[in-house]
Design a protein around this motif. Structure first.
Motif, PDB file in Angstrom:
ATOM      1  N   SER A 153       0.847  -1.198   0.000  1.00  0.00           N
ATOM      2  CA  SER A 153       0.000   0.000   0.000  1.00  0.00           C
ATOM      3  C   SER A 153       0.885   1.252   0.000  1.00  0.00           C
ATOM      4  N   TYR A 154       0.295   2.396  -0.356  1.00  0.00           N
ATOM      5  CA  TYR A 154       1.052   3.647  -0.318  1.00  0.00           C
ATOM      6  C   TYR A 154       1.533   3.915   1.107  1.00  0.00           C
ATOM      7  N   THR A 155       0.695   3.539   2.087  1.00  0.00           N
ATOM      8  CA  THR A 155       1.037   3.759   3.505  1.00  0.00           C
ATOM      9  C   THR A 155       2.376   3.118   3.829  1.00  0.00           C
ATOM     10  N   GLU A 156       2.510   1.839   3.486  1.00  0.00           N
ATOM     11  CA  GLU A 156       3.762   1.146   3.804  1.00  0.00           C
ATOM     12  C   GLU A 156       4.908   1.587   2.890  1.00  0.00           C
ATOM     13  N   PHE A 157       4.568   1.944   1.655  1.00  0.00           N
ATOM     14  CA  PHE A 157       5.597   2.438   0.731  1.00  0.00           C
ATOM     15  C   PHE A 157       6.247   3.702   1.294  1.00  0.00           C
TER      16      PHE A 157
END
Length: 355
Positions: A153-157
């Motif tokens: 996800s963008y969050t983890e990226f």
């Protein structure tokens, strides 16, 4: 204890008292033995005259680190994080000297303190524009997840940008020039050194330690019952002692060099003695003694020894058997209640033992 090291790190540590940090993930209210290596790195750093910072990831804990994970992690709420932070703080204070009268007193920091006021637009403008997507995607932790089934996800990226900003913030505000961590953190750590170079025109340093593996390929710090915790309520000192005592010879030989402060000559002597009498488990006993005493103190180590001797001594005569009082007083042994009615009603031995 060194896997990867940035050029000139050793020269920096020899040159002056250097402030260095390690981040701890607040996913539980106790650290487990997987966190012992980073704790020991900070202890070694302080004993060598440098200044350690234990950074608790109050903000990054809300996001989740993709390193070494195959899937997205559950995000934690603020209340859970607060409880976890308090528990971790108490534990770290046992191992590091936080007495501010000392020139290299340890410090505790929480990255929530500098992220809570930051606006998304500000983060994109002040942090995001300094690191390219190509640079971020080249990291192993990101590459594995993108190529895997679950994706990222963008969050983890964005996690590596947050961790990189932590290093930048500590560099600017606490003169922190060094970050350490497990080898799976190398990508996140070097993002921080790159951000310091591009945004502050400064030089920062880093090294990582190898991830601990078991000789049989099993996961370190895990048993059938789960994690081995540093909190004596979650894992009793007796169970903690038993974990190290039951190490395979190959693991014990490696772990005694990592988890104890024994000098090289003493370790080599213990190893020779062990090889002559492997049935005595000299290596495992010394490892278990040193680590249990370090984490839980000498008194709890002595109690663990007493329990072990009572449980595993060769009892030949009936008079030497364990009494009910002995069994009740044993600390750390898992006890199980079994209804006397089931015995009176009659049960077969296989069902009894299975239950």
């Amino acid at each position: 204890m060194i896997q990867d090291i940035m050029p000139r790190t050793e020269e920096q540590l020899k040159k002056e008292m250097t402030t260095g940090y390690i981040g701890f993930d607040p996913t539980a209210d106790s650290l487990h033995i997987g966190s012992l290596v980073p704790i020991l790195l900070l202890v070694h750093l302080q004993r060598a005259g440098h200044k350690p910072i234990a950074l608790i990831g109050g903000a990054t804990g809300m996001v989740g680190d993709p390193s070494g994970k195959n899937e997205e992690r559950n995000l934690l709420g603020e209340e859970t994080l607060r409880k976890n932070l308090a528990g971790i703080r108490i534990q770290l204070e046992k191992y590091l000297d936080f007495n501010q009268a000392s020139p290299n007193a340890a410090l505790m920091a929480n990255n929530y303190d500098w992220f809570k006021e930051m606006l998304f637009i500000g983060f994109l403008r002040d942090v995001g524009k300094h690191i390219t997507v190509n640079y971020m995607m080249a990291k192993d932790s990101v590459k594995k997840r993108i190529e895997g089934e679950t994706g990222i996800s963008y969050t983890e990226f964005a996690y590596q940008l947050m961790q990189g900003y932590d290093f930048y913030w500590l560099y600017q505000n606490m003169n922190c020039k060094l970050q350490m961590g497990g080898s799976d953190q190398w990508g996140n750590i070097t993002t921080g050194t790159e951000l310091i170079r591009r945004k502050a025109g400064g030089e920062a340093f880093a090294f990582t330690c190898p991830l601990i593996a078991k000789a049989d390929g099993g996961k370190f710090g895990k048993t059938e019952k789960g994690n081995i915790w540093l909190d004596p309520i979650k894992t009793s000192p007796y169970q903690f002692y038993q974990f190290w005592l039951n190490a395979a010879d190959a693991d014990a030989a490696k772990w005694i060099r990592i988890f104890t402060f024994l000098p090289k000559s003493e370790i080599e002597l213990i190893q020779r003695q062990h090889e002559q009498h492997p049935e005595s488990r000299i290596l495992q006993k010394k490892l278990a003694e040193e680590v249990t005493a370090f984490v839980h103190g000498k008194e709890e180590y002595q109690k663990a020894i007493a329990t072990t001797e009572k449980l595993f001594s060769n009892q030949t005569a009936p008079a030497e058997s364990l009494t009910i009082d002995d069994l009740e007083a044993m600390e750390g042994v898992v006890k199980f209640d079994y209804s006397i009615h089931k015995i009176k009603e009659g049960t077969d031995v296989v069902s009894f033992l299975a239950e």
